[in-house]
Design an enzyme around this catalytic site. Structure first.
Site, PDB file in Angstrom:
ATOM      1  N   THR A  21       0.825  -1.206   0.000  1.00  0.00           N
ATOM      2  CA  THR A  21       0.000   0.000   0.000  1.00  0.00           C
ATOM      3  C   THR A  21       0.861   1.259   0.000  1.00  0.00           C
ATOM      4  O   THR A  21       0.548   2.244  -0.678  1.00  0.00           O
ATOM      5  CB  THR A  21      -0.944   0.007   1.220  1.00  0.00           C
ATOM      6  OG1 THR A  21      -1.792  -1.143   1.166  1.00  0.00           O
ATOM      7  CG2 THR A  21      -1.805   1.264   1.242  1.00  0.00           C
TER       8      THR A  21
ATOM      9  N   HIS B  50       2.025   1.849  -3.421  1.00  0.00           N
ATOM     10  CA  HIS B  50       0.934   2.320  -4.276  1.00  0.00           C
ATOM     11  C   HIS B  50       0.608   3.780  -3.999  1.00  0.00           C
ATOM     12  O   HIS B  50       0.270   4.538  -4.919  1.00  0.00           O
ATOM     13  CB  HIS B  50      -0.301   1.447  -4.087  1.00  0.00           C
ATOM     14  CG  HIS B  50      -0.139   0.043  -4.569  1.00  0.00           C
ATOM     15  ND1 HIS B  50       0.471  -0.263  -5.763  1.00  0.00           N
ATOM     16  CD2 HIS B  50      -0.498  -1.149  -4.012  1.00  0.00           C
ATOM     17  CE1 HIS B  50       0.462  -1.595  -5.941  1.00  0.00           C
ATOM     18  NE2 HIS B  50      -0.109  -2.135  -4.877  1.00  0.00           N
TER      19      HIS B  50
END
Length: 351
Positions: free
Chosen positions: A45, A48
């Site tokens: 995450t 990202h």
């Protein structure tokens, strides 16, 4: 600590713009504690967010897999004290929407995650509500404590899968979360546990964590070899721990009649899978999702000493080495990468 003080932190200002820079800090208010993060997991995450493919409230201090030492408690805090080693359940919920009122806070309309929409733990000091800090068992290495958050997500995933012991499971992907899924599957008595991952290092990790077989999906005949572990029937439980439309399609094919498929990995929002409704009907398949960790953080703390998570091979980077840490996370240079704001020794529990 006066509110005018600053600490070094990993802050993302937008896609491709991540910096180690001073950020202001403050004293804890009523019901809050100040924590010195010792180990903060680098998650997909985080990559990202930096890459711009996961929505975040820029600028934001990264880091949602946090373990640290309480350094100060605010007024009204009586269950934690300075010196306690804690893990952080990194979410803030509105408490008033329909989902919160139904006990489904993880589906909250306006939930905010630390390290995503609220400043996270890749910093020298974090101030947070005491209610989301969980005391860890004595002697827990901080880097193991930082695994509580992803483990809690895995526990919720297993709850959604709802497996029965003595039956086989197929797990796609043996990154850190997939490896923890293997350990949980073993602890729940699932057998055999079969893993598909294209990377040799991750197949090795899967075997270290208790998988019975770890196969390369790129090899000819790998699907047949995996299915052979079920006598050709397919798997009653299948986990997508990668997040991919293609893998979901494959998972449905590998499921047995009456099989249950867990979508656990985070796919790109634009990904689309081709599914034949008749297959879902005729084979009575079930597809379930699992998002974050509703009411499972406490259980994950209890599981930490039981799963052999020290079989993971960690790597540690300083706050000012965030670019190298993100690269190492992407390249798979270690089983799990951590930011260690106070150094590797402190993250390992020796300082």
């Amino acid at each position: 600590m006066p509110p005018t003080d600053t600490v070094l932190a990993v802050r993302c200002h937008g896609p491709g713009d991540v910096r180690a820079e001073p950020v202001p800090t403050r004293a804890p208010g009523p019901g809050e504690v100040a924590v010195a993060p010792l180990a903060v997991g680098v998650c997909g995450t985080d990559s990202h967010i930096v890459g711009g493919s996961f929505p975040a409230a820029y600028p934001v201090v990264l880091g949602h897999e946090v373990c640290g030492r309480v350094t100060e408690v605010g007024p009204g805090v009586d269950r934690l004290a300075a010196g306690d080693l804690v893990t952080v359940e990194p979410h803030d919920y509105c408490t008033t929407c329909v989902y919160c009122r139904l006990g489904q806070e993880h589906l909250c309309d306006t939930k905010r995650g630390y390290g995503v929409r609220l400043d996270g733990g890749m910093t020298g000091r974090m101030v947070l509500p005491a209610r989301i800090a969980y005391r860890l068992p004595p002697g827990t290495p901080p880097w193991i404590g930082a695994l509580t958050e992803p483990l809690a997500c895995c526990v919720h995933g297993m709850d959604q899968l709802d497996p029965r012991s003595g039956l086989p499971v197929l797990i796609y992907g043996a990154g850190p979360a997939g490896a923890m899924m293997v350990a949980l599957a073993r602890s729940r008595g699932l057998a055999p546990i079969v893993v598909l991952d294209p990377r040799p290092d991750r197949r090795d990790l899967a075997l270290r964590m208790g998988a019975d077989a770890a196969l390369d999906p790129g090899e000819p005949g790998s699907a047949e070899a995996a299915r052979a572990h079920t006598g050709g029937l397919g798997f009653p439980y299948v986990v997508d721990a990668v997040g991919s439309a293609r893998i979901l399609e494959s998972a449905l094919e590998m499921a047995s009649r009456g099989g249950r498929v867990l979508v656990f990995g985070v796919a790109r929002p634009q990904d689309e899978a081709r599914i034949r409704p008749n297959e879902i009907f005729a084979r009575e398949l079930t597809i379930v999702g699992a998002v974050i960790n509703p009411y499972t953080h406490h259980r994950a703390v209890g599981l930490l000493p039981t799963l052999g998570l020290d079989r993971l091979r960690p790597a540690f980077y300083g706050v000012d080495e965030v670019t190298s840490a993100l690269r190492a996370q992407g390249d798979g240079e270690a089983d799990k990468v951590f930011i260690a704001p106070y150094g590797e020794e402190a993250a390992r529990g020796g300082g």
